[in-house]
Design a protein around this motif. Sequence first.
Motif, PDB file in Angstrom:
ATOM      1  N   ALA A 194     -23.749  10.505  -6.551  1.00  0.00           N
ATOM      2  CA  ALA A 194     -22.632   9.668  -6.976  1.00  0.00           C
ATOM      3  C   ALA A 194     -21.335  10.452  -7.054  1.00  0.00           C
ATOM      4  CB  ALA A 194     -22.950   9.031  -8.324  1.00  0.00           C
ATOM      5  N   ASN A 195     -21.434  11.773  -7.266  1.00  0.00           N
ATOM      6  CA  ASN A 195     -20.225  12.572  -7.440  1.00  0.00           C
ATOM      7  C   ASN A 195     -19.846  13.364  -6.195  1.00  0.00           C
ATOM      8  OD1 ASN A 195     -19.920  11.804 -10.183  1.00  0.00           O
ATOM      9  ND2 ASN A 195     -21.548  13.230 -10.746  1.00  0.00           N
ATOM     10  N   ALA A 196     -20.557  13.148  -5.076  1.00  0.00           N
ATOM     11  CA  ALA A 196     -20.310  13.949  -3.885  1.00  0.00           C
ATOM     12  C   ALA A 196     -19.141  13.429  -3.063  1.00  0.00           C
ATOM     13  CB  ALA A 196     -21.573  13.996  -3.022  1.00  0.00           C
ATOM     14  N   HIS A 197     -18.708  12.222  -3.325  1.00  0.00           N
ATOM     15  CA  HIS A 197     -17.627  11.638  -2.524  1.00  0.00           C
ATOM     16  C   HIS A 197     -16.264  11.949  -3.147  1.00  0.00           C
ATOM     17  CE1 HIS A 197     -17.138   8.505  -5.582  1.00  0.00           C
ATOM     18  NE2 HIS A 197     -18.442   8.300  -5.539  1.00  0.00           N
ATOM     19  N   PRO A 198     -15.188  11.760  -2.371  1.00  0.00           N
ATOM     20  CA  PRO A 198     -13.848  11.985  -2.924  1.00  0.00           C
ATOM     21  C   PRO A 198     -13.587  11.072  -4.131  1.00  0.00           C
ATOM     22  CG  PRO A 198     -13.757  11.758  -0.534  1.00  0.00           C
ATOM     23  CD  PRO A 198     -15.149  11.398  -0.943  1.00  0.00           C
ATOM     24  N   GLN A 199     -12.840  11.591  -5.094  1.00  0.00           N
ATOM     25  CA  GLN A 199     -12.523  10.759  -6.256  1.00  0.00           C
ATOM     26  C   GLN A 199     -11.811   9.493  -5.803  1.00  0.00           C
ATOM     27  OE1 GLN A 199      -9.987  12.453  -9.303  1.00  0.00           O
ATOM     28  NE2 GLN A 199     -11.112  11.393 -10.897  1.00  0.00           N
ATOM     29  N   THR A 200     -12.159   8.393  -6.424  1.00  0.00           N
ATOM     30  CA  THR A 200     -11.740   7.071  -5.960  1.00  0.00           C
ATOM     31  C   THR A 200     -11.296   6.229  -7.150  1.00  0.00           C
ATOM     32  OG1 THR A 200     -13.365   7.212  -4.163  1.00  0.00           O
ATOM     33  CG2 THR A 200     -12.549   5.011  -4.708  1.00  0.00           C
ATOM     34  N   ILE A 201     -10.221   5.459  -6.954  1.00  0.00           N
ATOM     35  CA  ILE A 201      -9.777   4.498  -7.960  1.00  0.00           C
ATOM     36  C   ILE A 201     -10.345   3.127  -7.583  1.00  0.00           C
ATOM     37  CG2 ILE A 201      -7.794   3.345  -9.019  1.00  0.00           C
ATOM     38  CD1 ILE A 201      -7.885   6.279  -9.737  1.00  0.00           C
ATOM     39  N   GLY A 202     -10.866   2.421  -8.576  1.00  0.00           N
ATOM     40  CA  GLY A 202     -11.387   1.076  -8.332  1.00  0.00           C
ATOM     41  C   GLY A 202     -10.366   0.024  -8.672  1.00  0.00           C
ATOM     42  N   VAL A 203     -10.255  -1.010  -7.836  1.00  0.00           N
ATOM     43  CA  VAL A 203      -9.396  -2.145  -8.148  1.00  0.00           C
ATOM     44  C   VAL A 203     -10.249  -3.412  -8.184  1.00  0.00           C
ATOM     45  CG1 VAL A 203      -8.700  -2.469  -5.708  1.00  0.00           C
ATOM     46  CG2 VAL A 203      -7.350  -3.498  -7.546  1.00  0.00           C
ATOM     47  N   LEU A 204     -10.111  -4.146  -9.266  1.00  0.00           N
ATOM     48  CA  LEU A 204     -10.820  -5.407  -9.440  1.00  0.00           C
ATOM     49  C   LEU A 204      -9.863  -6.521  -9.048  1.00  0.00           C
ATOM     50  CD1 LEU A 204     -12.286  -4.605 -12.990  1.00  0.00           C
ATOM     51  CD2 LEU A 204     -13.013  -3.761 -10.756  1.00  0.00           C
ATOM     52  N   LEU A 205     -10.216  -7.246  -8.009  1.00  0.00           N
ATOM     53  CA  LEU A 205      -9.319  -8.264  -7.459  1.00  0.00           C
ATOM     54  C   LEU A 205      -9.545  -9.588  -8.182  1.00  0.00           C
ATOM     55  CD1 LEU A 205      -9.787  -7.403  -3.674  1.00  0.00           C
ATOM     56  CD2 LEU A 205      -7.851  -6.777  -5.140  1.00  0.00           C
ATOM     57  N   ALA A 206      -8.577  -9.961  -9.020  1.00  0.00           N
ATOM     58  CA  ALA A 206      -8.687 -11.185  -9.816  1.00  0.00           C
ATOM     59  C   ALA A 206      -7.517 -12.117  -9.554  1.00  0.00           C
ATOM     60  CB  ALA A 206      -8.752 -10.831 -11.300  1.00  0.00           C
ATOM     61  N   ASP A 238       3.172  -7.917  -4.776  1.00  0.00           N
ATOM     62  CA  ASP A 238       4.611  -8.027  -4.574  1.00  0.00           C
ATOM     63  C   ASP A 238       4.934  -8.721  -3.252  1.00  0.00           C
ATOM     64  OD1 ASP A 238       4.187  -6.070  -2.665  1.00  0.00           O
ATOM     65  OD2 ASP A 238       5.732  -4.712  -3.408  1.00  0.00           O
ATOM     66  N   ILE A 239       3.904  -9.232  -2.580  1.00  0.00           N
ATOM     67  CA  ILE A 239       4.092 -10.087  -1.407  1.00  0.00           C
ATOM     68  C   ILE A 239       4.060 -11.523  -1.913  1.00  0.00           C
ATOM     69  CG2 ILE A 239       3.208 -10.732   0.868  1.00  0.00           C
ATOM     70  CD1 ILE A 239       4.006  -7.816   0.725  1.00  0.00           C
ATOM     71  N   PRO A 240       5.091 -12.336  -1.639  1.00  0.00           N
ATOM     72  CA  PRO A 240       5.158 -13.670  -2.243  1.00  0.00           C
ATOM     73  C   PRO A 240       4.158 -14.661  -1.643  1.00  0.00           C
ATOM     74  CG  PRO A 240       6.989 -13.346  -0.727  1.00  0.00           C
ATOM     75  CD  PRO A 240       6.268 -12.033  -0.810  1.00  0.00           C
ATOM     76  N   ASP A 241       4.030 -15.787  -2.346  1.00  0.00           N
ATOM     77  CA  ASP A 241       3.304 -16.969  -1.849  1.00  0.00           C
ATOM     78  C   ASP A 241       1.807 -16.737  -1.706  1.00  0.00           C
ATOM     79  OD1 ASP A 241       5.750 -18.321  -1.664  1.00  0.00           O
ATOM     80  OD2 ASP A 241       6.107 -17.500   0.336  1.00  0.00           O
ATOM     81  N   PHE A 242       1.217 -16.005  -2.637  1.00  0.00           N
ATOM     82  CA  PHE A 242      -0.241 -15.818  -2.650  1.00  0.00           C
ATOM     83  C   PHE A 242      -0.758 -15.468  -1.260  1.00  0.00           C
ATOM     84  CE2 PHE A 242       0.456 -18.401  -6.457  1.00  0.00           C
ATOM     85  CZ  PHE A 242      -0.244 -17.647  -7.387  1.00  0.00           C
ATOM     86  N   ALA A 243      -0.410 -14.287  -0.818  1.00  0.00           N
ATOM     87  CA  ALA A 243      -0.735 -13.852   0.547  1.00  0.00           C
ATOM     88  C   ALA A 243      -2.198 -13.467   0.724  1.00  0.00           C
ATOM     89  CB  ALA A 243       0.168 -12.689   0.947  1.00  0.00           C
ATOM     90  N   GLY A 244      -3.003 -13.640  -0.326  1.00  0.00           N
ATOM     91  CA  GLY A 244      -4.427 -13.384  -0.184  1.00  0.00           C
ATOM     92  C   GLY A 244      -4.827 -11.991  -0.635  1.00  0.00           C
ATOM     93  N   PRO A 245      -6.103 -11.657  -0.449  1.00  0.00           N
ATOM     94  CA  PRO A 245      -6.606 -10.388  -0.996  1.00  0.00           C
ATOM     95  C   PRO A 245      -5.963  -9.147  -0.398  1.00  0.00           C
ATOM     96  CG  PRO A 245      -8.305 -11.534   0.293  1.00  0.00           C
ATOM     97  CD  PRO A 245      -7.191 -12.492   0.099  1.00  0.00           C
ATOM     98  N   LEU A 246      -5.478  -9.218   0.841  1.00  0.00           N
ATOM     99  CA  LEU A 246      -4.803  -8.034   1.393  1.00  0.00           C
ATOM    100  C   LEU A 246      -3.580  -7.660   0.561  1.00  0.00           C
ATOM    101  CD1 LEU A 246      -4.914  -8.355   5.298  1.00  0.00           C
ATOM    102  CD2 LEU A 246      -5.988  -6.584   3.892  1.00  0.00           C
ATOM    103  N   ALA A 247      -2.906  -8.658  -0.003  1.00  0.00           N
ATOM    104  CA  ALA A 247      -1.741  -8.369  -0.849  1.00  0.00           C
ATOM    105  C   ALA A 247      -2.175  -7.645  -2.120  1.00  0.00           C
ATOM    106  CB  ALA A 247      -1.002  -9.655  -1.190  1.00  0.00           C
ATOM    107  N   GLY A 248      -3.324  -8.029  -2.669  1.00  0.00           N
ATOM    108  CA  GLY A 248      -3.841  -7.347  -3.839  1.00  0.00           C
ATOM    109  C   GLY A 248      -4.257  -5.920  -3.529  1.00  0.00           C
ATOM    110  N   ILE A 249      -4.848  -5.727  -2.368  1.00  0.00           N
ATOM    111  CA  ILE A 249      -5.241  -4.377  -1.951  1.00  0.00           C
ATOM    112  C   ILE A 249      -3.998  -3.507  -1.757  1.00  0.00           C
ATOM    113  CG2 ILE A 249      -6.265  -3.080  -0.034  1.00  0.00           C
ATOM    114  CD1 ILE A 249      -8.234  -5.616   0.126  1.00  0.00           C
ATOM    115  N   LEU A 250      -2.961  -4.071  -1.135  1.00  0.00           N
ATOM    116  CA  LEU A 250      -1.714  -3.324  -0.962  1.00  0.00           C
ATOM    117  C   LEU A 250      -1.117  -2.946  -2.314  1.00  0.00           C
ATOM    118  CD1 LEU A 250       0.621  -2.178   0.707  1.00  0.00           C
ATOM    119  CD2 LEU A 250       1.625  -4.489   0.738  1.00  0.00           C
ATOM    120  N   ALA A 251      -1.116  -3.880  -3.262  1.00  0.00           N
ATOM    121  CA  ALA A 251      -0.579  -3.580  -4.594  1.00  0.00           C
ATOM    122  C   ALA A 251      -1.340  -2.418  -5.227  1.00  0.00           C
ATOM    123  CB  ALA A 251      -0.662  -4.821  -5.479  1.00  0.00           C
ATOM    124  N   ALA A 252      -2.651  -2.396  -5.030  1.00  0.00           N
ATOM    125  CA  ALA A 252      -3.457  -1.306  -5.580  1.00  0.00           C
ATOM    126  C   ALA A 252      -3.142   0.013  -4.898  1.00  0.00           C
ATOM    127  CB  ALA A 252      -4.940  -1.641  -5.432  1.00  0.00           C
TER     128      ALA A 252
END
Length: 211
Positions: free
Chosen positions: A3-15, A74-88
């Motif tokens: 579990a610790n062998a991979h690069p440190q990673t930040i998790g984002v929960l898309l809600a 910060d992408i307007p009009d609910f651009a979908g999950p890619l916008a959430g990933i970009l924000a993260a």
Amino acid sequence: MSANAHPQTIGVLLAGGLARRMGGGDKPLREIGGRSILARVIERMRPQCGALILNANGDPQRFGFTGLPVVADDIPDFAGPLAGILAALDHVAAQHPEIAYVASVAADTPFLPRDYVSRLHAAREAAGVPLACAESDGRTHPVNGLWSVALRADLRHALVVEDMRKIDRWTARHGVAHAAWPVTPVDPFFNANSPEDIDEAEALIARHGEI
């Protein structure tokens, strides 16, 4: 891979979804087995990541009980999950410049695997590509994936200039590995999209316990 062998990673929960099939409101705040789906996702993701953030739009105070930073699109009009990933990705680049990867999960997946991040990294490294995506029962789950922070400028261009909304289109451009999980006793990427799904999840927990 441990579990610790991979690069440190930040998790984002898309809600950030609109929860139309649930009749509106925040799907992750619905309860299953006496606890919110979101609490279950946090419990499973926290040991796998260096830190967690939550992507959600609207009043962030409704998620204040989690203690997590809430990052809006910060992408307007609910651009979908890619916008959430970009924000993260933008948040991590600004707040955690030493971190190169973000792992995203749908915040309405109560049975998320406990080896999620390590197996995504293993698939990415084996394939020699910058991205990875979860798979189960022969289906890919594009919002559940591993993202390189270095690609955030290209993702912003795809969203803003190309008006791209389909995750698979963008990931195919850069190369994406797939990590597959078994679906017994439960598909780990089961997501609660409707009241019927909540009932099914309750039944699964009653039958199998805390999977």
